[in-house]
Write a protein that holds these residues in place. Structure first.
Motif, PDB file in Angstrom:
ATOM      1  N   LEU A 147       0.804  -1.409  -0.048  1.00  0.00           N
ATOM      2  CA  LEU A 147       0.049  -0.049  -0.106  1.00  0.00           C
ATOM      3  C   LEU A 147       1.001   1.267   0.128  1.00  0.00           C
ATOM      4  CD1 LEU A 147      -2.941  -1.015   2.548  1.00  0.00           C
ATOM      5  CD2 LEU A 147      -2.979  -0.874   0.104  1.00  0.00           C
ATOM      6  N   ARG A 148       2.157   1.011   0.315  1.00  0.00           N
ATOM      7  CA  ARG A 148       2.997   2.242   0.179  1.00  0.00           C
ATOM      8  C   ARG A 148       3.767   2.274  -1.245  1.00  0.00           C
ATOM      9  NH1 ARG A 148       4.147   0.722   5.530  1.00  0.00           N
ATOM     10  NH2 ARG A 148       3.494   2.197   7.071  1.00  0.00           N
ATOM     11  N   THR A 149       3.666   1.227  -1.933  1.00  0.00           N
ATOM     12  CA  THR A 149       4.205   1.546  -3.356  1.00  0.00           C
ATOM     13  C   THR A 149       3.246   2.447  -4.241  1.00  0.00           C
ATOM     14  OG1 THR A 149       2.704  -0.542  -4.208  1.00  0.00           O
ATOM     15  CG2 THR A 149       4.884  -0.993  -3.190  1.00  0.00           C
ATOM     16  N   ASP A 150       3.740   2.785  -5.397  1.00  0.00           N
ATOM     17  CA  ASP A 150       2.911   3.346  -6.258  1.00  0.00           C
ATOM     18  C   ASP A 150       1.604   2.805  -6.646  1.00  0.00           C
ATOM     19  OD1 ASP A 150       5.028   5.357  -6.651  1.00  0.00           O
ATOM     20  OD2 ASP A 150       6.036   4.596  -8.243  1.00  0.00           O
ATOM     21  N   LEU A 151       1.499   1.547  -6.885  1.00  0.00           N
ATOM     22  CA  LEU A 151       0.227   0.917  -7.287  1.00  0.00           C
ATOM     23  C   LEU A 151      -0.593   0.960  -6.144  1.00  0.00           C
ATOM     24  CD1 LEU A 151      -1.376  -0.538  -9.401  1.00  0.00           C
ATOM     25  CD2 LEU A 151      -0.319  -2.748  -8.649  1.00  0.00           C
ATOM     26  N   GLY A 152      -0.070   0.794  -4.879  1.00  0.00           N
ATOM     27  CA  GLY A 152      -0.787   0.674  -3.546  1.00  0.00           C
ATOM     28  C   GLY A 152      -1.211   2.314  -3.490  1.00  0.00           C
ATOM     29  N   LEU A 153      -0.522   3.182  -3.722  1.00  0.00           N
ATOM     30  CA  LEU A 153      -0.929   4.735  -3.218  1.00  0.00           C
ATOM     31  C   LEU A 153      -1.987   4.899  -4.417  1.00  0.00           C
ATOM     32  CD1 LEU A 153       2.245   6.368  -2.931  1.00  0.00           C
ATOM     33  CD2 LEU A 153       0.564   6.160  -1.264  1.00  0.00           C
ATOM     34  N   SER A 154      -2.012   4.361  -5.541  1.00  0.00           N
ATOM     35  CA  SER A 154      -3.256   4.554  -6.690  1.00  0.00           C
ATOM     36  C   SER A 154      -4.373   3.867  -6.139  1.00  0.00           C
ATOM     37  CB  SER A 154      -2.747   4.193  -7.837  1.00  0.00           C
ATOM     38  OG  SER A 154      -1.473   4.558  -8.613  1.00  0.00           O
ATOM     39  N   LEU A 155      -4.160   2.732  -5.433  1.00  0.00           N
ATOM     40  CA  LEU A 155      -5.439   1.956  -4.903  1.00  0.00           C
ATOM     41  C   LEU A 155      -6.055   3.007  -3.910  1.00  0.00           C
ATOM     42  CD1 LEU A 155      -6.711  -0.831  -4.909  1.00  0.00           C
ATOM     43  CD2 LEU A 155      -5.169  -1.545  -3.174  1.00  0.00           C
ATOM     44  N   ARG A 156      -5.211   3.395  -3.009  1.00  0.00           N
ATOM     45  CA  ARG A 156      -5.579   4.081  -1.936  1.00  0.00           C
ATOM     46  C   ARG A 156      -6.308   5.471  -2.505  1.00  0.00           C
ATOM     47  NH1 ARG A 156      -0.405   4.378   1.677  1.00  0.00           N
ATOM     48  NH2 ARG A 156      -1.697   6.369   2.803  1.00  0.00           N
ATOM     49  N   ALA A 157      -5.747   6.030  -3.499  1.00  0.00           N
ATOM     50  CA  ALA A 157      -6.457   7.343  -3.943  1.00  0.00           C
ATOM     51  C   ALA A 157      -7.705   6.939  -4.651  1.00  0.00           C
ATOM     52  CB  ALA A 157      -5.502   7.923  -5.085  1.00  0.00           C
ATOM     53  N   THR A 158      -7.935   5.874  -5.241  1.00  0.00           N
ATOM     54  CA  THR A 158      -9.273   5.731  -5.924  1.00  0.00           C
ATOM     55  C   THR A 158     -10.300   5.556  -5.033  1.00  0.00           C
ATOM     56  OG1 THR A 158      -7.787   4.135  -7.695  1.00  0.00           O
ATOM     57  CG2 THR A 158     -10.410   3.778  -7.337  1.00  0.00           C
ATOM     58  N   GLY A 159      -9.919   4.907  -3.708  1.00  0.00           N
ATOM     59  CA  GLY A 159     -11.059   4.698  -2.907  1.00  0.00           C
ATOM     60  C   GLY A 159     -11.442   6.088  -2.351  1.00  0.00           C
ATOM     61  N   ASP A 160     -10.093   7.159  -2.100  1.00  0.00           N
ATOM     62  CA  ASP A 160     -10.484   8.569  -1.734  1.00  0.00           C
ATOM     63  C   ASP A 160     -11.346   9.328  -2.735  1.00  0.00           C
ATOM     64  OD1 ASP A 160      -9.262   7.952   0.715  1.00  0.00           O
ATOM     65  OD2 ASP A 160      -7.084   8.534  -0.008  1.00  0.00           O
ATOM     66  N   ASN A 161     -10.804   9.445  -3.851  1.00  0.00           N
ATOM     67  CA  ASN A 161     -11.393  10.348  -4.934  1.00  0.00           C
ATOM     68  C   ASN A 161     -11.144   9.732  -6.391  1.00  0.00           C
ATOM     69  OD1 ASN A 161     -12.060  12.301  -6.750  1.00  0.00           O
ATOM     70  ND2 ASN A 161     -11.874  14.098  -5.021  1.00  0.00           N
ATOM     71  N   ALA A 162     -12.076   8.808  -6.770  1.00  0.00           N
ATOM     72  CA  ALA A 162     -11.624   8.074  -8.014  1.00  0.00           C
ATOM     73  C   ALA A 162     -11.731   9.288  -9.131  1.00  0.00           C
ATOM     74  CB  ALA A 162     -12.785   7.077  -8.405  1.00  0.00           C
ATOM     75  N   ARG A 163     -12.512  10.108  -9.115  1.00  0.00           N
ATOM     76  CA  ARG A 163     -12.512  11.350 -10.344  1.00  0.00           C
ATOM     77  C   ARG A 163     -11.137  11.846 -10.197  1.00  0.00           C
ATOM     78  NH1 ARG A 163     -17.653  15.021 -10.460  1.00  0.00           N
ATOM     79  NH2 ARG A 163     -18.701  13.018 -10.869  1.00  0.00           N
ATOM     80  N   MET A 164     -10.560  12.410  -9.246  1.00  0.00           N
ATOM     81  CA  MET A 164      -9.443  13.044  -9.191  1.00  0.00           C
ATOM     82  C   MET A 164      -8.121  12.103  -9.713  1.00  0.00           C
ATOM     83  SD  MET A 164      -7.267  14.493  -5.952  1.00  0.00           S
ATOM     84  CE  MET A 164      -6.753  12.773  -5.433  1.00  0.00           C
ATOM     85  N   ILE A 165      -8.034  10.718  -9.070  1.00  0.00           N
ATOM     86  CA  ILE A 165      -6.988  10.165  -9.716  1.00  0.00           C
ATOM     87  C   ILE A 165      -7.209   9.701 -11.191  1.00  0.00           C
ATOM     88  CG2 ILE A 165      -8.124   7.785  -9.238  1.00  0.00           C
ATOM     89  CD1 ILE A 165      -4.490   9.050  -8.463  1.00  0.00           C
ATOM     90  N   ARG A 166      -8.375   9.716 -11.717  1.00  0.00           N
ATOM     91  CA  ARG A 166      -8.626   9.575 -12.946  1.00  0.00           C
ATOM     92  C   ARG A 166      -7.950  10.636 -13.804  1.00  0.00           C
ATOM     93  NH1 ARG A 166     -13.666   6.903 -12.139  1.00  0.00           N
ATOM     94  NH2 ARG A 166     -14.666   8.785 -12.397  1.00  0.00           N
ATOM     95  N   SER A 167      -7.940  11.940 -13.261  1.00  0.00           N
ATOM     96  CA  SER A 167      -7.458  13.177 -14.047  1.00  0.00           C
ATOM     97  C   SER A 167      -6.157  13.175 -14.247  1.00  0.00           C
ATOM     98  CB  SER A 167      -8.169  14.456 -13.247  1.00  0.00           C
ATOM     99  OG  SER A 167      -7.466  14.440 -11.867  1.00  0.00           O
ATOM    100  N   PHE A 168      -5.340  12.265 -13.292  1.00  0.00           N
ATOM    101  CA  PHE A 168      -3.815  12.196 -13.330  1.00  0.00           C
ATOM    102  C   PHE A 168      -3.703  11.344 -14.398  1.00  0.00           C
ATOM    103  CE2 PHE A 168      -4.327  14.322  -8.952  1.00  0.00           C
ATOM    104  CZ  PHE A 168      -3.541  15.422  -9.437  1.00  0.00           C
ATOM    105  N   GLY A 169      -4.606  10.442 -14.907  1.00  0.00           N
ATOM    106  CA  GLY A 169      -4.166   9.501 -15.887  1.00  0.00           C
ATOM    107  C   GLY A 169      -4.155   8.194 -15.270  1.00  0.00           C
TER     108      GLY A 169
END
Length: 308
Positions: A147-169
């Motif tokens: 959960l501290r890797t880039d993929l894990g951080l993306s996973l955590r960010a998806t749960g927090d705000n999926a729309r925002m993380i999509r805007s980063f590609g």
């Protein structure tokens, strides 16, 4: 009493893997995944059928993890690619797994009492508990690291705000599928270990597992907090152990039977959910009283210091 306590701790440690899986979907992805009730039984079914056919126990447990991961991935695909509501996706997969598990086992239950469980070579109960705890915490630390890797951080960010993380590609569909798959893999792993502990795998062994997992996560967070990922996963593990100890103590009450287990679970979850709300309400009332007292003191100050 001591045997009951050690048994509760052992069960709590084995169910802690399931609690970690529920934590991923419930807290990280904010996804209501009911696949858990089916994938838990899938883990037990796969492990049982492989063990009875001569497969090494460790390999059977690994196969159970991947079987649960596949089930979770299908749930994720139904939700992300099939555009089916998340709750409904989990329900559909849970229903499908009932028949799939029957197909895997060939009958409603399989006994593995005549086989040696994963930790059967350890005679001393306390050494056994330490070994199981080391294995569970190893999984916990691996999850923390992921959960501290880039993929894990993306996973955590998806749960927090999926729309925002999509805007980063970032591809939120992929992270959701990965998270749900990992979650159900851990749930199935727990099911495989519980099947070995009880000596059998049953088609109905997963009923109510989502509630038990939620209870473990909520109890742990209510007692230990969830300030960081490390503390959140630790709270899930310790919450699972505390839940099992509370259930074991409750079942020792004379007027309660084993059939009351679901009722006890519901009451524990209700209490765990209400405690934070009650604490918040008490703090708000205390803060309101303090502010009222300060305002009263400020209003009285000019009169007290004025001309007599």
């Amino acid at each position: 009493m001591l045997n009951s306590l050690t048994g509760a701790i052992e069960s709590g440690l084995l169910y802690a893997l399931m609690a970690l899986g529920v934590y991923i979907t419930f807290r990280i992805l904010d996804f209501p995944d009911l696949t858990v009730d089916g994938s838990f039984a899938t883990g037990g079914a796969v492990a049982a059928i492989l063990i009875t056919n001569g497969t090494p126990v460790a390999l059977a447990v690994v196969a159970a993890f991947f079987a649960g991961g596949i089930a979770g991935a299908i749930t994720g695909l139904l939700h992300t690619k099939g555009k089916i509501n998340g709750l409904l996706s989990g329900i559909l997969m849970m229903i499908a797994l009932y028949s799939i598990n029957l197909r895997i086992m060939g009958r409603p239950n399989i006994s593995i009492l005549d086989t040696e469980p994963l930790f059967s070579s350890i005679d001393n109960i306390w050494v056994k508990l330490i070994v199981i705890a080391i294995c569970v915490f190893l999984v916990k630390f691996l999850l923390d690291g992921f959960l501290r890797t880039d993929l894990g951080l993306s996973l955590r960010a998806t749960g927090d705000n999926a729309r925002m993380i999509r805007s980063f590609g970032a591809n939120t569909d992929t992270t959701k599928i990965l998270g749900i798959s990992l979650s159900n893999g851990l749930v199935a792993l727990s099911g495989a270990l519980i099947a070995q502990q009880t000596g059998f795998a049953d088609i109905s062994m997963g009923i109510g597992m989502i509630v038990i997992g939620l209870a473990s996560v909520i109890i742990g967070e209510a007692i230990f907090g969830a300030r960081t990922v490390f503390w959140a996963t630790l709270a899930a593990v310790l919450g699972s152990i505390i839940y099992r100890i509370v259930v074991a103590l409750a079942l020792r009450v004379e007027w309660l039977d084993a059939s009351d287990l679901k009722l006890i679970t519901a009451i524990i979850v209700i209490v765990a959910l209400m405690v934070p709300t009650i604490n918040r309400s008490i703090k708000q009332k205390s803060l309101a009283k303090r502010r009222s007292a300060e305002l009263a003191a400020q209003a009285a100050a000019p009169r007290m210091g004025g001309p007599r």
